[in-house]
Design a protein around this motif. Structure first.
Motif, short mmCIF file in Angstrom:
data_model
loop_
_atom_site.label_atom_id
_atom_site.label_comp_id
_atom_site.label_asym_id
_atom_site.label_seq_id
_atom_site.Cartn_x
_atom_site.Cartn_y
_atom_site.Cartn_z
N CYS A 1 0.93 -1.23 -0.06
CA CYS A 1 -0.10 -0.14 0.10
C CYS A 1 0.80 1.35 0.01
O CYS A 1 2.05 1.22 0.93
CB CYS A 1 -0.83 -0.03 1.31
N VAL A 2 0.54 2.19 -0.61
CA VAL A 2 1.18 3.46 -0.97
C VAL A 2 0.18 4.74 -0.46
O VAL A 2 0.77 5.90 -0.57
CB VAL A 2 1.64 3.82 -2.57
N ASN A 3 -0.76 4.34 0.39
CA ASN A 3 -1.51 5.34 0.82
C ASN A 3 -2.33 6.37 -0.26
O ASN A 3 -2.35 7.50 0.26
CB ASN A 3 -0.81 6.32 1.83
N CYS A 4 -2.59 5.89 -1.26
CA CYS A 4 -3.10 6.57 -2.44
C CYS A 4 -4.52 7.24 -2.19
O CYS A 4 -5.07 8.00 -2.74
CB CYS A 4 -2.87 6.17 -3.81
N ALA A 5 -5.23 6.55 -1.11
CA ALA A 5 -6.66 6.74 -0.89
C ALA A 5 -7.62 6.27 -1.99
O ALA A 5 -8.76 6.84 -2.15
CB ALA A 5 -6.75 7.99 -0.45
N CYS B 1 -7.31 -0.49 -6.77
CA CYS B 1 -6.12 -0.24 -6.01
C CYS B 1 -5.02 -0.40 -7.25
O CYS B 1 -4.81 -1.51 -7.76
CB CYS B 1 -5.74 -1.45 -4.99
N PRO B 2 -4.09 0.55 -7.10
CA PRO B 2 -3.04 0.59 -8.25
C PRO B 2 -1.77 -0.38 -7.80
O PRO B 2 -0.85 -0.62 -8.67
CB PRO B 2 -2.50 1.79 -8.32
N ILE C 1 -4.85 -5.22 -2.31
CA ILE C 1 -6.02 -5.66 -1.22
C ILE C 1 -6.63 -6.74 -1.73
O ILE C 1 -6.53 -7.18 -2.94
CB ILE C 1 -7.41 -4.68 -1.57
N CYS D 1 -9.00 3.51 -2.73
CA CYS D 1 -9.55 2.60 -2.11
C CYS D 1 -10.97 3.48 -1.09
O CYS D 1 -11.98 3.25 -1.10
CB CYS D 1 -9.25 1.58 -1.33
S1 SF4 Z 1 -5.91 1.84 -3.15
FE1 SF4 Z 1 -4.38 0.33 -2.69
S2 SF4 Z 1 -2.39 1.69 -2.57
FE2 SF4 Z 1 -4.05 2.95 -2.21
S3 SF4 Z 1 -4.53 3.21 -0.28
FE3 SF4 Z 1 -6.02 1.72 -0.90
S4 SF4 Z 1 -4.84 -0.11 -0.49
FE4 SF4 Z 1 -3.31 1.49 -0.40
#
Ligand code: SF4
Ligand code: SF4
Length: 314
Positions: free
Chosen positions: A89-93, A124-125, A129, A95
């Motif tokens: 995960c890169v915390n891109c938000a 999710c890029p 997930i 999701c």
């Molecule tokens: S979409 Fe994927 S990469 Fe982005 S915050 Fe959610 S889990 Fe993390």
């Protein structure tokens, strides 16, 4: 009786979400939709969720509403919960913004809100997930739920494991006298296999003691257009053509256009079950901190949902 509601042919069923165990949200949904005219509610098989729905109904003074709980087999998407792999995960938000349940905050999943819809996985890029199945053990949850008083048990039978399906179905039939519902879709079954499974599951049931909830794509609703509801109506047509002595509810991608499309295609039904779209249109009211103290919010939400409930009769 629930049967009488179905016989009228315009039953609106609010699907709160088989995996939705957010007690306060369910209570608010039931409260709004009951005041707007809904009398059939689909809930997670969780005692606290049922008690919350009952409390909401008590506050509305409505005593002719019916409750259904949903259970499934292993792998049923309704039992899935999203899990994030933090190594990826890169915390891109992405999701967080797509989640219809507001179940993700700062890349953390609130399990009791997640309904396993799969939308976060699609966006999710980083492929971070995945899902874990949290299907309930029937002999652990059903006895205490039945004791609380419910009107219907819905069994989700997406999947190929016939042994699991028929042993659980047997358990449900042996332990519950009320109306049963089979929620079935064509995701993993041919049209022929779908009717064959329904026929075998209902062959020893009394006529009109079973609902078939014909699911287009499970949890695919959200948009209010004909395209989103096409598969739900198509699955209903296949079930209807089999001429079985069952009640037919249309579900899975349902919205305010469903009844119109079903009528254009001359597919009779006893009702329509709406989840994603029904929850979406009241989300901004449900999430308000002043929900219980600001009567304008509730009045406005009721006016929003009334046309959706009435669309079933169109
Ligand atoms: S979409 Fe994927 S990469 Fe982005 S915050 Fe959610 S889990 Fe993390
Ligand atoms: S998008 Fe769907 S699967 Fe993902 S967290 Fe939200 S409810 Fe769960």
């Amino acid at each position: 009786m629930l049967e009488n509601l179905l016989k009228r042919g315009n039953c609106f069923k609010l699907v709160c979400g088989a995996g939705n165990e957010e007690i306060e949200e369910v209570k608010r949904l039931v409260y709004i939709y009951a005041l707007a005219g809904c009398r059939f509610f689909d809930l997670s098989a969780n005692k606290d969720v049922i008690l919350a729905a009952k409390e909401a109904l008590k506050e509305t003074n409505i005593n002719d509403a019916y409750l259904c709980v949903s259970v499934g087999i292993k792998g049923d998407p309704h039992s899935n919960k999203a899990v994030i792999n933090y190594d990826r995960c890169v915390n891109c938000a992405s999701c967080e913004s797509i989640c219809p349940q507001n179940a993700i905050h700062y890349a953390k999943v609130k399990k009791n809100k997640c309904i396993g819809c799969g939308r976060c996985w699609k966006v999710c890029p980083r492929s971070a997930i995945s899902y874990v199945s949290e299907e309930k053990k029937l002999d652990e949850v059903l006895p205490e739920i039945i004791k609380e008083g419910i009107d219907c048990i819905e069994f989700h039978v997406v999947g190929q494991d016939e042994n699991e399906i028929f042993s659980k179905w047997h358990y449900i039939k042996e332990n519950f006298d009320g109306l049963l519902s089979i929620c079935i879709c064509r995701t993993k079954l041919s049209d022929e296999a779908l009717i064959d499974r329904i026929s075998r599951m209902t062959k020893d049931r009394q006529p009109y003691s079973t609902i078939i909830q014909a699911d287009g794509f499970p949890m695919s609703g959200g948009k209010d257009d004909f395209q989103s509801t096409l598969q739900a109506v198509a699955t209903s047509q296949i079930v209807n053509n089999a001429n079985l002595p069952i009640y037919l509810l249309i579900s899975g991608g349902t919205n305010s256009k469903t009844s119109e499309l079903a009528k254009m295609c001359q597919i009779p039904y006893h009702g329509i079950a709406i989840g994603s779209y029904a929850r979406k249109i009241v989300r901004k009211y449900i999430d308000r901190p002043d929900f219980w103290t600001n009567s304008y919010i509730i009045d406005e939400a009721i006016e929003i949902v009334k046309p959706l409930i009435e669309s079933v009769s169109v």
